[in-house]
Write a protein that holds these residues in place. Structure first.
Motif, PDB file in Angstrom:
ATOM      1  N   THR A 192      20.980 -18.546   4.188  1.00  0.00           N
ATOM      2  CA  THR A 192      22.226 -18.996   3.550  1.00  0.00           C
ATOM      3  C   THR A 192      22.344 -18.391   2.150  1.00  0.00           C
ATOM      4  O   THR A 192      23.414 -17.942   1.725  1.00  0.00           O
ATOM      5  N   LYS A 193      21.200 -18.391   1.448  1.00  0.00           N
ATOM      6  CA  LYS A 193      21.221 -17.846   0.081  1.00  0.00           C
ATOM      7  C   LYS A 193      21.576 -16.368   0.080  1.00  0.00           C
ATOM      8  O   LYS A 193      22.329 -15.881  -0.757  1.00  0.00           O
ATOM      9  N   LEU A 194      21.016 -15.636   1.041  1.00  0.00           N
ATOM     10  CA  LEU A 194      21.312 -14.198   1.119  1.00  0.00           C
ATOM     11  C   LEU A 194      22.811 -13.960   1.330  1.00  0.00           C
ATOM     12  O   LEU A 194      23.393 -13.042   0.781  1.00  0.00           O
ATOM     13  N   PHE A 195      23.413 -14.856   2.170  1.00  0.00           N
ATOM     14  CA  PHE A 195      24.860 -14.733   2.397  1.00  0.00           C
ATOM     15  C   PHE A 195      25.620 -14.930   1.086  1.00  0.00           C
ATOM     16  O   PHE A 195      26.625 -14.284   0.829  1.00  0.00           O
ATOM     17  N   GLU A 196      25.100 -15.844   0.254  1.00  0.00           N
ATOM     18  CA  GLU A 196      25.722 -16.065  -1.070  1.00  0.00           C
ATOM     19  C   GLU A 196      25.662 -14.770  -1.885  1.00  0.00           C
ATOM     20  O   GLU A 196      26.646 -14.321  -2.463  1.00  0.00           O
ATOM     21  N   GLU A 197      24.448 -14.194  -1.918  1.00  0.00           N
ATOM     22  CA  GLU A 197      24.240 -12.957  -2.695  1.00  0.00           C
ATOM     23  C   GLU A 197      25.147 -11.837  -2.210  1.00  0.00           C
ATOM     24  O   GLU A 197      25.678 -11.058  -2.977  1.00  0.00           O
ATOM     25  N   PHE A 198      25.287 -11.820  -0.899  1.00  0.00           N
ATOM     26  CA  PHE A 198      26.060 -10.768  -0.235  1.00  0.00           C
ATOM     27  C   PHE A 198      27.471 -10.654  -0.814  1.00  0.00           C
ATOM     28  O   PHE A 198      28.039  -9.586  -0.956  1.00  0.00           O
ATOM     29  N   LYS A 199      28.012 -11.848  -1.220  1.00  0.00           N
ATOM     30  CA  LYS A 199      29.374 -11.869  -1.751  1.00  0.00           C
ATOM     31  C   LYS A 199      29.522 -10.962  -2.963  1.00  0.00           C
ATOM     32  O   LYS A 199      30.595 -10.413  -3.210  1.00  0.00           O
ATOM     33  N   LYS A 201      28.759  -3.374   1.631  1.00  0.00           N
ATOM     34  CA  LYS A 201      28.954  -4.600   2.435  1.00  0.00           C
ATOM     35  C   LYS A 201      28.788  -4.372   3.942  1.00  0.00           C
ATOM     36  O   LYS A 201      28.183  -5.168   4.643  1.00  0.00           O
ATOM     37  N   ARG A 202      29.351  -3.271   4.404  1.00  0.00           N
ATOM     38  CA  ARG A 202      29.348  -2.986   5.823  1.00  0.00           C
ATOM     39  C   ARG A 202      27.920  -2.933   6.378  1.00  0.00           C
ATOM     40  O   ARG A 202      27.567  -3.633   7.336  1.00  0.00           O
ATOM     41  N   GLU A 203      27.094  -2.153   5.692  1.00  0.00           N
ATOM     42  CA  GLU A 203      25.717  -1.942   6.134  1.00  0.00           C
ATOM     43  C   GLU A 203      24.907  -3.241   6.105  1.00  0.00           C
ATOM     44  O   GLU A 203      24.285  -3.626   7.098  1.00  0.00           O
ATOM     45  N   PHE A 204      24.971  -3.915   4.915  1.00  0.00           N
ATOM     46  CA  PHE A 204      24.149  -5.122   4.780  1.00  0.00           C
ATOM     47  C   PHE A 204      24.680  -6.278   5.629  1.00  0.00           C
ATOM     48  O   PHE A 204      23.911  -7.082   6.149  1.00  0.00           O
ATOM     49  N   GLY A 205      25.997  -6.319   5.724  1.00  0.00           N
ATOM     50  CA  GLY A 205      26.616  -7.392   6.529  1.00  0.00           C
ATOM     51  C   GLY A 205      26.067  -7.399   7.935  1.00  0.00           C
ATOM     52  O   GLY A 205      25.707  -8.446   8.487  1.00  0.00           O
ATOM     53  N   LYS A 206      25.952  -6.216   8.494  1.00  0.00           N
ATOM     54  CA  LYS A 206      25.472  -6.095   9.866  1.00  0.00           C
ATOM     55  C   LYS A 206      24.030  -6.619   9.985  1.00  0.00           C
ATOM     56  O   LYS A 206      23.707  -7.445  10.841  1.00  0.00           O
ATOM     57  N   GLY A 207      23.171  -6.137   9.066  1.00  0.00           N
ATOM     58  CA  GLY A 207      21.761  -6.527   9.066  1.00  0.00           C
ATOM     59  C   GLY A 207      21.593  -8.027   8.909  1.00  0.00           C
ATOM     60  O   GLY A 207      20.768  -8.659   9.578  1.00  0.00           O
ATOM     61  N   LEU A 208      22.413  -8.574   8.022  1.00  0.00           N
ATOM     62  CA  LEU A 208      22.322  -9.993   7.730  1.00  0.00           C
ATOM     63  C   LEU A 208      22.705 -10.844   8.952  1.00  0.00           C
ATOM     64  O   LEU A 208      22.017 -11.813   9.310  1.00  0.00           O
ATOM     65  N   ASN A 209      23.805 -10.407   9.608  1.00  0.00           N
ATOM     66  CA  ASN A 209      24.245 -11.147  10.806  1.00  0.00           C
ATOM     67  C   ASN A 209      23.215 -11.072  11.915  1.00  0.00           C
ATOM     68  O   ASN A 209      22.948 -12.062  12.597  1.00  0.00           O
ATOM     69  N   THR A 210      22.603  -9.875  12.076  1.00  0.00           N
ATOM     70  CA  THR A 210      21.573  -9.743  13.112  1.00  0.00           C
ATOM     71  C   THR A 210      20.420 -10.698  12.817  1.00  0.00           C
ATOM     72  O   THR A 210      19.936 -11.390  13.725  1.00  0.00           O
ATOM     73  N   LEU A 211      19.998 -10.749  11.552  1.00  0.00           N
ATOM     74  CA  LEU A 211      18.906 -11.646  11.188  1.00  0.00           C
ATOM     75  C   LEU A 211      19.241 -13.085  11.539  1.00  0.00           C
ATOM     76  O   LEU A 211      18.425 -13.812  12.132  1.00  0.00           O
ATOM     77  N   LYS A 212      20.459 -13.493  11.185  1.00  0.00           N
ATOM     78  CA  LYS A 212      20.862 -14.889  11.428  1.00  0.00           C
ATOM     79  C   LYS A 212      20.825 -15.220  12.939  1.00  0.00           C
ATOM     80  O   LYS A 212      20.253 -16.242  13.334  1.00  0.00           O
ATOM     81  N   THR A 213      21.407 -14.321  13.754  1.00  0.00           N
ATOM     82  CA  THR A 213      21.388 -14.598  15.216  1.00  0.00           C
ATOM     83  C   THR A 213      19.967 -14.606  15.748  1.00  0.00           C
ATOM     84  O   THR A 213      19.613 -15.452  16.591  1.00  0.00           O
ATOM     85  N   GLU A 214      19.150 -13.676  15.283  1.00  0.00           N
ATOM     86  CA  GLU A 214      17.741 -13.638  15.732  1.00  0.00           C
ATOM     87  C   GLU A 214      17.069 -14.986  15.477  1.00  0.00           C
ATOM     88  O   GLU A 214      16.418 -15.548  16.369  1.00  0.00           O
ATOM     89  N   ILE A 215      17.260 -15.489  14.245  1.00  0.00           N
ATOM     90  CA  ILE A 215      16.612 -16.755  13.883  1.00  0.00           C
ATOM     91  C   ILE A 215      17.156 -17.909  14.724  1.00  0.00           C
ATOM     92  O   ILE A 215      16.385 -18.716  15.265  1.00  0.00           O
ATOM     93  N   GLN A 216      18.486 -17.921  14.868  1.00  0.00           N
ATOM     94  CA  GLN A 216      19.090 -19.003  15.662  1.00  0.00           C
ATOM     95  C   GLN A 216      18.568 -18.999  17.097  1.00  0.00           C
ATOM     96  O   GLN A 216      18.181 -20.036  17.637  1.00  0.00           O
ATOM     97  N   ASN A 217      18.509 -17.797  17.687  1.00  0.00           N
ATOM     98  CA  ASN A 217      18.049 -17.699  19.082  1.00  0.00           C
ATOM     99  C   ASN A 217      16.604 -18.136  19.226  1.00  0.00           C
ATOM    100  O   ASN A 217      16.243 -18.838  20.166  1.00  0.00           O
ATOM    101  N   LYS A 218      15.790 -17.690  18.280  1.00  0.00           N
ATOM    102  CA  LYS A 218      14.363 -18.014  18.356  1.00  0.00           C
ATOM    103  C   LYS A 218      14.148 -19.528  18.223  1.00  0.00           C
ATOM    104  O   LYS A 218      13.327 -20.116  18.953  1.00  0.00           O
ATOM    105  N   ILE A 219      14.914 -20.131  17.313  1.00  0.00           N
ATOM    106  CA  ILE A 219      14.790 -21.580  17.138  1.00  0.00           C
ATOM    107  C   ILE A 219      15.154 -22.294  18.439  1.00  0.00           C
ATOM    108  O   ILE A 219      14.472 -23.230  18.870  1.00  0.00           O
ATOM    109  N   GLN A 220      16.207 -21.829  19.084  1.00  0.00           N
ATOM    110  CA  GLN A 220      16.646 -22.408  20.354  1.00  0.00           C
ATOM    111  C   GLN A 220      15.548 -22.280  21.407  1.00  0.00           C
ATOM    112  O   GLN A 220      15.238 -23.220  22.136  1.00  0.00           O
TER     113      GLN A 220
END
Ligand code: PHE
Length: 338
Positions: free
Chosen positions: A38-45, A52-71
């Motif tokens: 969440t904090k990284l998303f804040e920084e991203f702003k 933005k384009r490059e990091f946005g992609k990486g950040l979203n991938t990280l978030k989905t990875e974590i969500q999936n793994k938690i599930q």
């Protein structure tokens, strides 16, 4: 930013939660309101828009990875948790209560079985009828009281559309359609404009029978009804036929069966007569045969009709007709073992 993303990924990948509590802690640490992601998303702003384009992609991938793994961890923990619990397989299962057939259906099916054995087949027809099938084809005179609004529910008058008052209308339909000989029983719902009480209802069920062939006699009718009475109420049942009147039968009779409860001696159920009235019957009036296109010189027939509620009341000792329609489970549950 790239570095932070891989750092977080590495930290996350080294984790190995064992319980639901561990997992919840991890979720909060990474995805919670102040979590790393969440904090990284804040920084991203605040990073320059070219990046933005490059990091946005990486950040979203990280978030989905974590969500999936938690599930994934969550399902693993849940499936393991049952195998760790000490289960007593001898415990009784939570009782599942099954429904039961309605007593009217039970009796209807029993009646169908009895008459099936004598070669009768089930014939059904519409509940909304016209004057012809309910009255005219059955030799009801123009001024007959059953044609009155007080007795019959009319939907429209002239042309008359009405709720059938008996399933004799289905017998008319069988004569219209089927080849001779005819041997049918017509079960179904009927409607009469009556005040509801313990003994009468504006909706009830009937089963009516019709047999037309060459040389059908009153003796055939009597024997058929005796067989039915013995099957339905027990082999020692006696029957009695009393003269009666119906527009569609001649001669007509009403049938009583000997009271099973007192064996004919007289009790409160049979009103101290020893007999119970169960049905109406008779030889099909030649007028009815002719009205329905059957040559009354060649053919003859008998008909009978009974109320299913009435038979069920006698069979199960039910004192109030309204119980059949209220569908109180305390009443219905009593028919589970029949
Ligand atoms: N239709 C009659 C009734 O509803 C019963 C009946 C049928 C009587 C056939 C005689 C013959 O009451």
């Amino acid at each position: 930013m790239d570095l932070k993303i891989s750092e977080i990924r590495e930290r996350f990948n080294n984790l190995n939660p064992k319980s639901r509590e561990d997992l919840e802690k991890i979720r909060i640490e990474f995805l919670g309101r102040n979590g790393h992601v969440t904090k990284l998303f804040e920084e991203f702003k605040s990073i320059p828009s070219e990046l933005k384009r490059e990091f946005g992609k990486g950040l979203n991938t990280l978030k989905t990875e974590i969500q999936n793994k938690i599930q994934e961890w969550k399902s693993e923990i849940e499936s393991n948790s049952t195998s760790n619990v000490d289960i007593d397989i001898t415990l009784q299962e939570y009782p599942i209560s099954f429904g039961s057939r309605h007593p009217i259906s039970l009796v209807k099916n029993e009646l169908i079985e009895i008459f099936k054995y004598l070669g009768f087949t089930v014939y059904e027809g519409p509940e909304i009828e016209d004057d012809w099938h309910v009255f005219s084809a059955l030799n009801f005179p123009e001024e007959h009281p059953a044609r009155d609004m007080q007795d019959t529910f009319f939907i429209t008058k002239g042309p008359d559309v009405l709720l059938r008052t008996h399933t004799s209308s289905v017998q008319v339909r069988s004569m219209e359609k089927e080849d001779l000989p005819i041997r049918v029983i017509c079960p179904g719902r009927v409607f009469r404009n009556e005040a509801i009480s313990a003994r009468a209802h504006c909706i009830f069920h009937q089963i009516e029978g019709l047999y037309i062939d060459k040389n059908v006699s009153f003796a055939d009718l009597k024997q058929t009804l005796l067989y039915f009475a013995k099957e339905m109420f027990g082999t020692d049942t006696k029957i009695r036929l009393r003269p009666s009147y119906f527009p569609f039968t001649e001669p007509s009779a009403e049938m009583d069966v000997s009271c099973k409860l007192c064996g004919g001696k007289g009790c409160s159920v049979c009103k101290y007569t020893g007999w119970l009235e169960v049905l109406g019957c008779g030889m099909v009036d030649p007028n009815v045969l002719e009205l329905n296109g059957i040559d009354s010189k060649k053919y003859s027939g008998f008909a009978f009709g009974m109320g299913i509620e009435r038979i069920a009341m006698l069979k199960y000792q039910v004192k109030d007709l309204r119980l059949y329609f209220e569908n109180d489970v305390r009443f219905l549950n009593q028919f589970k073992n029949w």
